[in-house]
Design a protein around this motif. Sequence first.
Motif, PDB file in Angstrom:
ATOM      1  N   LYS A   1     107.060  31.437  12.006  1.00 14.76           N
ATOM      2  CA  LYS A   1     106.546  30.264  12.727  1.00 14.76           C
ATOM      3  C   LYS A   1     105.725  29.381  11.805  1.00 14.76           C
ATOM      4  CE  LYS A   1     102.461  32.796  14.328  1.00 14.76           C
ATOM      5  NZ  LYS A   1     101.727  33.333  15.495  1.00 14.76           N
ATOM      6  N   LEU A   2     105.629  28.131  12.210  1.00 18.34           N
ATOM      7  CA  LEU A   2     104.857  27.115  11.497  1.00 18.34           C
ATOM      8  C   LEU A   2     103.601  26.821  12.307  1.00 18.34           C
ATOM      9  CD1 LEU A   2     105.223  25.015   9.034  1.00 18.34           C
ATOM     10  CD2 LEU A   2     105.847  23.392  10.839  1.00 18.34           C
ATOM     11  N   GLY A   3     102.456  26.754  11.615  1.00 14.81           N
ATOM     12  CA  GLY A   3     101.214  26.417  12.292  1.00 14.81           C
ATOM     13  C   GLY A   3     100.739  27.523  13.210  1.00 14.81           C
ATOM     14  N   GLY A   4      99.889  27.148  14.177  1.00 10.12           N
ATOM     15  CA  GLY A   4      99.341  28.141  15.082  1.00 10.12           C
ATOM     16  C   GLY A   4      98.422  29.110  14.362  1.00 10.12           C
ATOM     17  N   TYR A   5      98.381  30.336  14.868  1.00  9.50           N
ATOM     18  CA  TYR A   5      97.545  31.387  14.279  1.00  9.50           C
ATOM     19  C   TYR A   5      98.414  32.414  13.558  1.00  9.50           C
ATOM     20  CZ  TYR A   5      93.472  29.825  16.971  1.00  9.50           C
ATOM     21  OH  TYR A   5      92.424  29.085  17.488  1.00  9.50           O
ATOM     22  N   PRO A   6      97.910  32.976  12.453  1.00  8.95           N
ATOM     23  CA  PRO A   6      98.643  34.073  11.807  1.00  8.95           C
ATOM     24  C   PRO A   6      98.824  35.229  12.786  1.00  8.95           C
ATOM     25  CG  PRO A   6      96.840  33.304  10.410  1.00  8.95           C
ATOM     26  CD  PRO A   6      96.649  32.665  11.751  1.00  8.95           C
ATOM     27  N   GLY A   7      99.950  35.912  12.655  1.00 16.12           N
ATOM     28  CA  GLY A   7     100.209  37.063  13.520  1.00 16.12           C
ATOM     29  C   GLY A   7      99.674  38.343  12.919  1.00 16.12           C
ATOM     30  N   TRP A   8      98.380  38.359  12.626  1.00 16.93           N
ATOM     31  CA  TRP A   8      97.777  39.512  11.951  1.00 16.93           C
ATOM     32  C   TRP A   8      98.114  40.825  12.678  1.00 16.93           C
ATOM     33  CZ3 TRP A   8      96.103  37.808   7.510  1.00 16.93           C
ATOM     34  CH2 TRP A   8      95.434  36.579   7.388  1.00 16.93           C
ATOM     35  N   GLY A   9      98.329  41.874  11.885  1.00 16.33           N
ATOM     36  CA  GLY A   9      98.429  43.216  12.430  1.00 16.33           C
ATOM     37  C   GLY A   9      97.155  43.999  12.164  1.00 16.33           C
ATOM     38  N   GLN A  10      96.318  43.475  11.278  1.00 13.82           N
ATOM     39  CA  GLN A  10      95.056  44.110  10.926  1.00 13.82           C
ATOM     40  C   GLN A  10      93.977  43.025  10.863  1.00 13.82           C
ATOM     41  OE1 GLN A  10      95.398  46.913   7.626  1.00 13.82           O
ATOM     42  NE2 GLN A  10      97.611  46.915   7.844  1.00 13.82           N
ATOM     43  N   ASP A  11      92.804  43.376  10.325  1.00 16.12           N
ATOM     44  CA  ASP A  11      91.714  42.410  10.268  1.00 16.12           C
ATOM     45  C   ASP A  11      92.133  41.177   9.482  1.00 16.12           C
ATOM     46  OD1 ASP A  11      90.047  44.033  11.721  1.00 16.12           O
ATOM     47  OD2 ASP A  11      89.085  44.936   9.969  1.00 16.12           O
ATOM     48  N   PRO A  12      91.749  39.978   9.942  1.00 17.81           N
ATOM     49  CA  PRO A  12      92.129  38.742   9.257  1.00 17.81           C
ATOM     50  C   PRO A  12      91.614  38.680   7.822  1.00 17.81           C
ATOM     51  CG  PRO A  12      91.281  38.272  11.456  1.00 17.81           C
ATOM     52  CD  PRO A  12      91.000  39.729  11.178  1.00 17.81           C
ATOM     53  N   GLN A  13      92.401  38.030   6.978  1.00 11.80           N
ATOM     54  CA  GLN A  13      92.013  37.789   5.580  1.00 11.80           C
ATOM     55  C   GLN A  13      92.140  36.299   5.294  1.00 11.80           C
ATOM     56  OE1 GLN A  13      93.994  40.545   2.774  1.00 11.80           O
ATOM     57  NE2 GLN A  13      94.835  41.549   4.584  1.00 11.80           N
ATOM     58  N   TRP A  14      91.453  35.490   6.079  1.00 14.49           N
ATOM     59  CA  TRP A  14      91.588  34.040   5.996  1.00 14.49           C
ATOM     60  C   TRP A  14      90.983  33.542   4.689  1.00 14.49           C
ATOM     61  CZ3 TRP A  14      93.648  32.014  10.651  1.00 14.49           C
ATOM     62  CH2 TRP A  14      93.920  30.642  10.620  1.00 14.49           C
ATOM     63  N   PRO A  15      91.759  32.880   3.826  1.00 16.63           N
ATOM     64  CA  PRO A  15      91.237  32.484   2.516  1.00 16.63           C
ATOM     65  C   PRO A  15      90.484  31.156   2.556  1.00 16.63           C
ATOM     66  CG  PRO A  15      93.545  31.938   2.647  1.00 16.63           C
ATOM     67  CD  PRO A  15      93.204  32.599   3.953  1.00 16.63           C
ATOM     68  N   ASP A  16      89.591  30.976   1.601  1.00 11.27           N
ATOM     69  CA  ASP A  16      88.928  29.700   1.360  1.00 11.27           C
ATOM     70  C   ASP A  16      89.609  29.001   0.193  1.00 11.27           C
ATOM     71  OD1 ASP A  16      87.037  30.169   3.351  1.00 11.27           O
ATOM     72  OD2 ASP A  16      85.674  31.178   1.970  1.00 11.27           O
ATOM     73  N   CYS A  17      89.568  27.680   0.202  1.00  7.27           N
ATOM     74  CA  CYS A  17      90.149  26.905  -0.883  1.00  7.27           C
ATOM     75  C   CYS A  17      89.309  27.071  -2.143  1.00  7.27           C
ATOM     76  CB  CYS A  17      90.228  25.431  -0.494  1.00  7.27           C
ATOM     77  SG  CYS A  17      90.831  24.343  -1.805  1.00  7.27           S
TER      78      CYS A  17
END
Length: 271
Positions: A187-203
């Motif tokens: 999928k494009l956009g929306g939220y990641p389909g995490w299976g575990q704790d999020p690892q959202w990166p910073d620029c």
Amino acid sequence: MTRHTPPRPVDVEQLFPEVAPLRRQAVRLHPRAGSPSWRDSSVGGPLMWPDREPWPLCPEHRGSPMAPIVQLYAADALGVVEFPPASDLLQVLWCPHGHDGRWVVPEVHWRAAEAVGAVREAPPLLAGAPYGHVPKPCVVHPELVTEYPSWDLPYTLWDALEQRFAQVEAETGWDYQDHLSTAPGIKLGGYPGWGQDPQWPDCSGCGKPMDHLLTVASTEADAHSRAAWTPFEDEGVRYESAGLRLGDMGGIYLFECRTCPGRPFKDRFDS
């Protein structure tokens, strides 16, 4: 064939009004095995790659061509992601071979289709890629859906809602994480389909959290989510999709910074 995801089986925003401000739009690509051309949006299909540009090679495996993963024309993005100025084509490739600490090494390219000119044929991939790291050629059936955060739900909000989540599941059988929040599949956009704790990166440039661009998941839906997310057209139908198997049926998530020059991106793997 157009795909239509059923509406959520319960009214999410009525039951949990706190998540309403966090709603996001996503485009489910619904890849199905087929014979796309470089003129089409696709998963694992041929890319509209300029003949004047060399084909990307993996920086860690000398001479190893990258595999086409997703090609998406702006018209099939359904307005969810704003393409860079003068661009109407998104192309994602990755090296499918093993890497130190990474499952794949991706590249993201934005371009104007009308400026491509003569199209280069993709070189053959090197043998030995792990099973399920190269998608089968698939046509796509983009569909706009609404999502709410699952693993990305703030901890304080999760604590406030946890008892109500459990109550709704006990009364209806519908689980917030599996059935009501994030759509499975590519999928494009929306939220990641995490299976575990999020690892959202910073620029790395501006230091701000990056935006989710694309999820490339192993499956269209797993045993838990299938009941709520299977399109009407696929109920009871056996179909062949992209054939991906990333780790323990996980996914690759691509993030980008939409304010820094060049739209820098990062990837995360989640199993």
